[in-house]
Design a protein around this motif. Structure first.
Motif, PDB file in Angstrom:
ATOM      1  N   GLY A 318       0.831  -1.188   0.018  1.00  0.00           N
ATOM      2  CA  GLY A 318       0.117   0.089  -0.107  1.00  0.00           C
ATOM      3  C   GLY A 318       0.838   1.304   0.086  1.00  0.00           C
ATOM      4  N   CYS A 319       2.115   1.200   0.260  1.00  0.00           N
ATOM      5  CA  CYS A 319       3.093   2.420   0.351  1.00  0.00           C
ATOM      6  C   CYS A 319       3.597   2.445  -0.909  1.00  0.00           C
ATOM      7  CB  CYS A 319       4.037   2.195   1.528  1.00  0.00           C
ATOM      8  SG  CYS A 319       3.251   1.797   3.082  1.00  0.00           S
ATOM      9  N   LYS A 682      -3.393  -2.618  -5.232  1.00  0.00           N
ATOM     10  CA  LYS A 682      -5.075  -2.190  -4.590  1.00  0.00           C
ATOM     11  C   LYS A 682      -5.218  -2.935  -3.469  1.00  0.00           C
ATOM     12  CE  LYS A 682      -9.392  -1.085  -6.723  1.00  0.00           C
ATOM     13  NZ  LYS A 682     -10.138  -1.262  -8.060  1.00  0.00           N
ATOM     14  N   ARG A 685      -3.681  -1.730  -0.525  1.00  0.00           N
ATOM     15  CA  ARG A 685      -4.178  -0.394   0.094  1.00  0.00           C
ATOM     16  C   ARG A 685      -5.506  -0.865   1.030  1.00  0.00           C
ATOM     17  NH1 ARG A 685      -3.336   4.561  -3.817  1.00  0.00           N
ATOM     18  NH2 ARG A 685      -0.932   4.458  -3.953  1.00  0.00           N
ATOM     19  N   GLU A 689      -6.798  -0.096   4.729  1.00  0.00           N
ATOM     20  CA  GLU A 689      -7.698   0.830   5.301  1.00  0.00           C
ATOM     21  C   GLU A 689      -8.758  -0.032   5.965  1.00  0.00           C
ATOM     22  OE1 GLU A 689      -7.844   4.037   4.641  1.00  0.00           O
ATOM     23  OE2 GLU A 689      -5.744   3.711   3.819  1.00  0.00           O
ATOM     24  N   PRO A 755       0.250   7.219  -2.378  1.00  0.00           N
ATOM     25  CA  PRO A 755       0.610   6.249  -1.538  1.00  0.00           C
ATOM     26  C   PRO A 755       0.888   6.665  -0.132  1.00  0.00           C
ATOM     27  CG  PRO A 755       2.192   6.272  -3.363  1.00  0.00           C
ATOM     28  CD  PRO A 755       1.230   7.218  -3.540  1.00  0.00           C
ATOM     29  N   ARG A 756       0.384   5.654   0.743  1.00  0.00           N
ATOM     30  CA  ARG A 756       0.578   6.097   2.222  1.00  0.00           C
ATOM     31  C   ARG A 756       2.157   6.211   2.689  1.00  0.00           C
ATOM     32  NH1 ARG A 756      -0.755   1.320   3.894  1.00  0.00           N
ATOM     33  NH2 ARG A 756       1.114   0.890   4.812  1.00  0.00           N
TER      34      ARG A 756
END
Ligand code: ATP
Length: 893
Positions: A318-319, A682, A685, A689, A755-756
């Protein structure tokens, strides 16, 4: 005599096998029954019973059980049994969750179990390495992990790294000749290959001499421990945070108890209430639910063809801010077809597509007979001879076994009637120098029917041009000089600009002893010409690249192919724009000249790295990481392993990837497809979340539960909730919807955000505020409902408590929908997540059961709520969610 002292035939004889056909499947099965599977025994696993009991070892749960026992002894049987049952159910749920997580992790391990190429019943096929038995003939090549102990019978430039056994990290050169020494050390047994060691170069074939615990590895290791599970960064952070949360929850609980006692409640009641509150409010199960959410996410990724080998990768995905991807096979289909050939200044085209072996050759518009075109004939013959692939019939279709590049050369030859099998009846291959992507060449030594020997080399044209000093021109040798070099370069450029992958073919006569080293053969060659093959882009990649760009993720193509071929494909895929700037592309030669520091300065602008060698990948990863990027890097070969390991997310190819690349990776693409990386990102991420969603829900609920009790005690009110009600809320209202949030669909804009940041805290992006504000309101409205009803009729405390209980439950069940969105409850369709809808309906129904079904009323200390009071309950419980929805306070802060 022991196997290493025997020659190949003796070894085969004593193992009762045939080196040409292998064992029969039936014999292999019989042997397996006798000697067992080819696996090393694993360490002890935690038994199910122990796992079940470990659910109750938590300190507060033990205190609760002790308190329940006391209340039982004091005669409060109903309370005691009810609490016990709830604690048991809670433990059971924890047990089921952990078992599920463990099972799915085990399934993952099995999915990535190693395979070996075995000869059985005269045919080569791939089997699980645990199925191999003594006497099996195994084939292996660079990048493979050896699946059993073997006596080597065929070797080509074979080097094996045996540090796992001998501690020696320099690979040993292997051969097949007998070693007469009576008592050699493992490191000296160069005609043997051992289970668990790694082929770093070349290829070979061997007979299995020992399997499982009888192998050298089995004898030394005795037991291998199951790989320890690594915690993800979030799990680690939650673990630390958990300690703080537990302390805070305990302090508040103590305050509740003390305030209660101070205001005249009896000690026993307050103690039980306090312990129940502590059990309910301490988020001790959070790390376990996070693990479950992660492993469920991992299951979903498998369905999308991505296998996560290391759990932390789910979060790191996710990053990701850059994906460095191989071109061939990942962005393209790896289904190559030769369409153009060039030799001695002439270009020919070939018709036909895919692996269909019918097609014609044309010189401009004119159809040609290949036999009459000497250069063309030679180009096709040598392309077929210097070749490891095979064309096979699978059903009605022809398929290529081996490298698709070589398959294309075979098909091109077959179109001219030059079949490999019939050529091999005239020509003998005496030695092979296998292809490797650092040399970018492969050579064979061929003996012709007349007994002459010659070298045939094929490889990247720019490399081969440097190794050649002559070129075949109109059937004659011509010195390779200025003008001819220019002509070859122009031809390569011409083919590459049509997105064709180019292979040059060269040869030279050979006399004397056959050299061991490739360098000694691949020199002073005569270039014959080029074959150009098309490898169409995968249809879905263009859209995936675009989606990644929208998600703030840059795609970088890294390929061993020619710069122009790479650029042409990159333009087709939208990685490069139509008006490519020179600064966006870099080749291997330039990469060699730059230090990591210098590369850092320009790396952000580059989208295509061409003609790279695997070791360049590490440099690229390092440069990008130094610029603060989180890098995903793909690879398949042995030499890719260091880069895969250093990347934040190392990705190996499931189909073409070697064991070594897979072992170094944290993610494996089952279909080798770039679009799968995007799908995994995806999913990564989304998983993160979803974890945020249930952390938000659970903690806000806990805050609400503690505050309602604390406020009441501080205001000198009676207990608004009895212990069993608190425990029920913890089990039902907190449990079910939180799990359903873990399965929530991604928000629509999940791939439209950047991206986080990997160091982002658990409560980042306003989550902490949301938890506190909603939790506070949930506590407040529960208290208000309680106070209103209690003041109306102070004599009916159970009624007021039931109203408070219902308000708390309903406030949480409404709030859970708010937790689905970072923006507002109104931004999503509340019925989209079916699990959540069912979880909420079930929780609400269970609440009605507890309130209205007479048998449960005495257990849960409830009484039937009058219909008009439901208006109060619903009105109050809607406040925490709707008061702040859509306001400044609900936005990201
Ligand atoms: P990537 O997969 O990273 O996009 P690649 O796999 O095409 O790149 P390599 O396999 O290293 O890169 O190939 C580099 C070059 O070597 C090719 O452009 C081709 O000219 C040559 N080549 C590829 N395969 C073979 C082979 N089997 N024999 C000889 N030469 C080859």
């Amino acid at each position: 005599m022991i196997y290493h002292q025997m020659d190949e035939n003796e070894a085969a004889k004593s193992l009762h096998t045939n080196t040409k056909t292998g064992l029969s499947t039936q014999l292999a099965d019989e042997r397996r029954k006798k000697v067992g599977r080819n696996e090393l025994s694993e360490g002890e696993k935690q038994s199910a019973i122990l796992l079940f009991f470990s659910q109750f070892k938590d300190f507060m749960v033990l205190v609760l059980l002790a308190a329940t026992l006391i209340s039982g002894l004091l005669g409060e049987y109903v309370d005691a049994v009810a609490i016990m049952v709830i604690v048991l159910i809670n433990g059971l749920l924890g047990f089921i969750q952990e078992r599920k997580a463990e099972k799915s992790l085990q399934a993952l391990k099995n999915l990535s179990a190693p395979k070996v190429a075995v000869l059985r019943d005269g045919r080569w096929s791939k089997i699980d390495s645990k199925e191999a038995v003594p006497g099996d003939i195994l084939k292996f090549s660079s990048g493979d992990r050896i699946g059993a102990d073997l006596r080597i019978i065929v070797f080509n430039n074979l080097e094996i790294e045996e540090s796992a056994l001998t501690g020696e990290s320099i690979p040993s050169q292997k051969h097949s000749h007998p070693i007469l020494d009576d008592n050699p050390s493992l490191g000296d047994l160069n005609n043997m290959a051992f289970m668990g060691t790694m082929v770093t170069r070349g290829n070979g074939i061997g007979i299995v001499t020992a399997t499982g615990m009888n192998t050298a590895m089995g004898k030394i290791a005795g037991m291998i421990q199951t790989a320890e599970t690594v915690m993800t960064p979030l799990q680690r952070r939650l673990d630390q945070l958990g300690k703080i949360l537990i302390t805070v929850a305990l302090l508040l609980t103590v305050m509740v108890v003390l305030a209660g006692i101070f205001h005249g409640h009896d000690i026993y009641t307050m103690f039980l209430a306090g312990v129940s509150l502590a059990v309910a409010a301490i988020p001790e199960g959070l790390p376990a639910i996070v693990t479950v959410a992660l492993s469920l996410g991992v299951q979903r990724m498998i369905r999308k063809n991505a296998i996560v080998r290391k759990l932390p990768a789910v979060e790191t995905l996710g990053c990701a801010s850059v994906i460095c991807s191989d071109k061939t096979g990942t962005m393209t289909q790896n289904k190559m077809t030769v369409t153009h050939l060039w030799g001695g200044g002439k270009t020919w085209t070939v018709t036909g597509s895919g692996y269909d072996s019918s097609g014609d050759f044309f010189d401009m518009e004119r159809k040609v007979e290949v036999e009459r075109e000497k250069t063309l004939h030679q180009l096709l013959t040598f392309g077929t001879l210097c070749n490891n692939a095979e064309i096979k019939l699978s059903g009605a279709d022809l398929i290529v076994e081996g490298d698709p590049t070589e398959g294309a050369l075979l098909i091109a030859g077959a179109k001219a009637g030059l079949e490999k099998a019939s050529l091999l009846q005239q020509f003998t291959i005496e030695k092979e120098y296998p292809f490797d992507s650092a040399r970018k060449m492969m050579s064979v030594i061929v003996k012709s029917p007349s007994g002459d020997r010659f070298v045939v080399t094929k490889g990247a044209p720019d490399v081969l041009a440097l190794k050649s000093d002559a070129i075949l021109w109109d059937g004659k040798q011509k010195v390779f000089s200025g003008q001819t070099v220019q002509e070859v370069n122009d031809a390569v450029k011409q083919l590459a600009s049509m997105a064709l992958r180019t292979i040059a073919i060269a040869y030279k006569p050979m006399k004397g002893k056959i050299p061991e080293k490739a360098e000694d053969v691949e020199c002073n060659l005569t270039l014959i010409g080029l074959q150009g093959m098309i490898d169409p882009p995968r249809a879905e990649v263009k859209a995936a690249v675009k989606e990644c760009r929208g998600a703030g993720i840059k795609t970088v193509m890294i390929t061993g192919d020619h710069v122009d071929t790479a650029c042409a494909i990159a333009r087709q895929l939208g990685i490069l724009s139509k008006s490519t700037k020179e600064s966006e592309v870099m080749d291997g030669r330039r990469l060699n000249e730059l230090s990591v520091k210098e590369l850092e300065a320009v790396v952000e602008g580059i989208s295509v790295f061409a003609r790279v060698s695997p070791e360049h990948k590490l440099k690229i990863v390092n440069a990008l990481q130094n610029r603060g990027h989180i890098v995903a890097m793909t690879g398949d070969g042995v030499n890719d392993a260091p880069a895969i390991k250093s990347a934040d997310i190392g990705i190996a190819m499931g189909i073409t990837g070697t064991d070594v690349a897979k072992e170094a990776s944290s993610l494996i693409l089952l279909d080798d497809n770039f679009a799968t990386i995007k799908a995994a990102i995806k999913e990564g991420r989304n998983i993160y979340e979803n974890i945020r969603k249930f952390i938000r829900y659970l903690l806000a609920s806990n805050v609400g539960e503690i505050l309602v009790m604390l406020f009441a005690m501080l205001m000198s009110l009676p207990l608004p909730l009895v212990p069993i009600q608190i425990l029920w809320v913890n089990l039902v209202t907190d449990g079910l919807p939180a799990m359903a949030l873990g399965l929530d669909q991604p928000e629509e804009n999940v791939m439209q955000r950047n991206p986080r940041h990997p160091k982002e805290g658990v409560f980042a992006r306003g989550l902490g505020w949301k938890i506190l504000s909603r939790g506070f309101l949930i506590g407040l409205v529960t208290l208000v409902a309680f106070v209103i009803v209690y003041h109306r009729n102070p004599n009916d405390l159970p009624y007021a408590q039931t109203v408070a209980f219902a308000t708390l439950v309903m406030a949480q069940l409404i709030h859970v929908f708010d937790c689905r969105s970072e923006i507002s409850i109104f931004s999503r369709n509340p019925f989209e997540n079916k699990y959540l809808v069912w979880a909420v309906i079930s929780s609400a129904l269970l609440m009605f059961v507890v309130i209205y079904v007479p048998v449960f009323q005495p257990i849960f200390h409830t009484v039937a709520i009058e219909p008009r009071d439901w208006l109060l309950v619903l009105g109050m419980s809607a406040v925490p969610t709707f008061l702040l929805a859509g306001t400044f306070f609900s936005r990201k802060r």
